[in-house]
Enzyme design. Structure first.
Site, PDB file in Angstrom:
ATOM      1  N   GLY A 131       0.818  -1.200   0.000  1.00 17.47           N
ATOM      2  CA  GLY A 131       0.000   0.000   0.000  1.00 17.47           C
ATOM      3  C   GLY A 131       0.857   1.258   0.000  1.00 17.47           C
ATOM      4  N   SER A 132       0.356   2.287   0.646  1.00 19.50           N
ATOM      5  CA  SER A 132       1.006   3.595   0.569  1.00 19.50           C
ATOM      6  C   SER A 132       2.332   3.680   1.306  1.00 19.50           C
ATOM      7  CB  SER A 132       0.062   4.672   1.078  1.00 19.50           C
ATOM      8  OG  SER A 132      -0.994   4.851   0.144  1.00 19.50           O
ATOM      9  N   THR A 133       2.693   2.676   2.102  1.00 19.48           N
ATOM     10  CA  THR A 133       4.039   2.696   2.686  1.00 19.48           C
ATOM     11  C   THR A 133       5.091   2.664   1.579  1.00 19.48           C
ATOM     12  OG1 THR A 133       4.087   0.285   2.916  1.00 19.48           O
ATOM     13  CG2 THR A 133       3.288   1.560   4.801  1.00 19.48           C
ATOM     14  N   LYS A 142       5.147   4.426  -0.927  1.00 16.70           N
ATOM     15  CA  LYS A 142       5.400   5.783  -1.418  1.00 16.70           C
ATOM     16  C   LYS A 142       6.722   6.348  -0.899  1.00 16.70           C
ATOM     17  CE  LYS A 142       0.476   6.768  -2.010  1.00 16.70           C
ATOM     18  NZ  LYS A 142      -0.728   7.380  -1.417  1.00 16.70           N
ATOM     19  N   THR A 167      -5.602   3.757  -1.637  1.00 11.07           N
ATOM     20  CA  THR A 167      -4.701   3.488  -0.526  1.00 11.07           C
ATOM     21  C   THR A 167      -4.375   4.786   0.176  1.00 11.07           C
ATOM     22  OG1 THR A 167      -2.609   3.855  -1.683  1.00 11.07           O
ATOM     23  CG2 THR A 167      -3.615   1.692  -1.931  1.00 11.07           C
TER      24      THR A 167
END
Length: 517
Positions: free
Chosen positions: A307-309, A311, A516
């Site tokens: 998910g957005s981790t 990023k 997300t």
């Protein structure tokens, strides 16, 4: 008479001319005898065979056999027989040396052989190699006893081994986590989370464990610290190496080591409390040394979309490549279009603004296009620098994966990957390592559970992943997440905390509609 005295001179000249011819004829005859008597005595074949054995070149060995021997045992079974003997002796394929062959007569050659083994030490012996004539050459008439020195016709190489007392596992403060045959600990709450279990050897591990001399009935580490340090905790087996019923080598054995781990009991209890029995994983480590201080749940084995981790990785790659700057600004939107398909923000929220603001609230409409602009190659290269697609640090860690650039697909697929969706799969420890790179000024330290190894870690060392400048900018972004973004729940009064939140949809509700934060 005038002619009288000259005739002996002519006769003498004739004799002097004839003598060299006779000598040449005799010499030629002698050379012919030498060549015929020497011929090919098999030395070349035996020497080539011995050298190939020392280097583990089974094909070169097989090439020295007679056609009849090659017909009896093909190359693959031949190589298997040679490897099996070395494995039985706990020796590698290139762990032996050979001496100079000696002709014993009667088409037999003796070759001294030395084999270095893991548990039986150095085994010395000889092999007697038979040769037979094949046309103008001699080749080796291979026998099964040639696979190991000291074997006689009809004998097979076997071993009998027993495991010694297993070593003790301790926490970093020296408190036992698992000791004795029953693997007990004075702090079972901590030990139960990290030690793992002993169990029978799995089919997958059977070959590797056998090469170590471990008997097939032994109990080995099947998870946790028992698995990570299994080779050291198990020690060296004792036993005998047998040629038929004859003992040709003995192994005295050695008890398992006492292994002091990096686990901090108090921090371990905090990790367990934080996870609160939920399905997931928690891991805490020191990014300066790579020392794993605590873990709970399944931080090493559970693979899922990060998910957005993710990023953190996307943004670091974009900053490194100059795709964006810390001062860049972005339009406020509820979704973005990639390859003609909408990709929404979490909950359909509208977000944008500066890079700091967009990162703090995990704005998909900003970071998916940034990933597409960075491109599949840039994204994969950055992810691999952070540790994706690499062999894991421990045998209990699953490999985090991102597809190769040419397999990801169009801009939508790249954008989805950039926000931790698509085919990206990661463990909790992999994403913790990503944060560790930022904390360690752009350097990645190899994780370790061995306290001695962690204590010898050199300050400032580690693999350079991103520049120190990019790491400082990423720290600013991650501090903003906890200070006023999606991660405010992680705030600790008086202590600056940096982080990145992330949730992942395991199944999209609409094609391309992946949300997300």
């Amino acid at each position: 008479m005038p002619a009288g005295p000259r005739q002996p001179q002519r006769s003498g000249r004739l004799r002097r001319r004839a003598l060299p011819a006779a000598v040449l004829a005799a010499a030629a005859f002698a050379v012919g005898l030498l060549v015929g008597a020497g011929g090919d005595d098999g030395r070349d074949a035996v020497t080539a065979y011995a050298r190939a054995w020392a280097s583990g070149d089974w094909a070169a060995m097989h090439a020295q056999l007679t056609p009849a021997a090659q017909a009896r045992i093909g190359l693959l079974p031949f190589a298997a027989a040679e490897r099996s003997a070395l494995a039985t002796a706990t020796a590698g394929e290139r762990s032996g040396t050979t001496g100079k062959p000696k002709d014993l007569g009667n088409d037999r050659w003796r070759v001294p052989v030395t084999v270095r083994t893991r548990i039986f030490g150095t085994v010395k012996g000889t092999v007697v190699i038979p040769v037979v004539e094949e046309g103008d050459t001699r080749r080796i008439d291979w026998k099964p006893r040639l696979v190991f020195p000291g074997l006689r016709d009809g004998e097979r190489l076997t071993r009998r081994t027993e495991m010694p007392e297993r070593g003790t596992l301790t926490a970093r403060d020296g408190t036992p986590l698992a000791e004795g045959s029953d693997r007990t600990s004075p702090m079972p709450d901590v030990a139960g989370q990290v030690v793992g279990k002993l169990g029978p050897i799995s089919d997958v591990e059977a070959e590797r464990v056998s090469l170590l001399g471990i008997p097939p009935t032994a109990q080995v580490g099947t998870g946790g610290l028992e698995r990570v340090f299994d080779d050291r905790l198990g020690g060296l087996p004792s036993g005998v190496l047998l040629a038929g019923t004859r003992v040709i080598a003995r192994a005295p054995g050695r008890s398992g080591e006492r292994v002091r781990t990096t686990i901090d009991p108090e921090l371990e209890r905090v990790a367990v409390t934080a996870l609160a029995g939920r399905y997931g994983g928690v891991v805490a480590f020191d990014p300066r040394t790579g020392a794993v201080l605590a873990y709970a749940g399944a931080p090493f084995s559970l693979l899922q979309p990060p998910g957005s981790t993710f990023k953190v990785i996307t943004t670091a790659g974009a900053l490194e490549a100059g795709v964006t700057k810390i001062t860049s600004t972005f339009p406020y939107e509820s979704k973005t279009m990639l390859s003609g398909v909408p990709l929404a923000n979490a909950g359909g929220e509208v977000c944008g603004g500066t890079l700091v603001q967009a990162f703090a609230v995990s704005c998909n409409s900003v970071f998916a296009p940034l990933g597409a602009k960075l491109g599949a190659q840039g994204l994969v290269k950055t992810a691999e620098a952070f540790g994706f697609n690499r062999p894991p640090a421990f045998p209990i860690v699953a490999q985090s994966k991102i597809p190769q650039a040419d397999a990801i697909g169009d801009d939508l697929a790249v954008g989805s990957s950039a926000i931790g969706q698509g085919q990206v799969q990661a463990t909790a420890v992999q994403m913790a390592e990503a944060a560790g790179v930022v904390a360690n000024r752009g350097r990645r330290r190899a994780l370790t559970l061995d306290l001695a190894q962690a204590r010898t870690a050199r300050a400032g060392a580690g693999e350079r992943v991103i520049s120190a400048r990019t790491a400082r900018r990423m720290q600013r972004l991650m501090l903003a997440v906890v200070a006023g973004g999606t991660g405010t729940a992680a705030q600790i009064p008086g202590i600056p905390v940096a982080g990145k939140t992330g949730t992942a949809e395991l199944k999209s509700r609409e094609p391309g509609d992946t949300s997300t934060n």
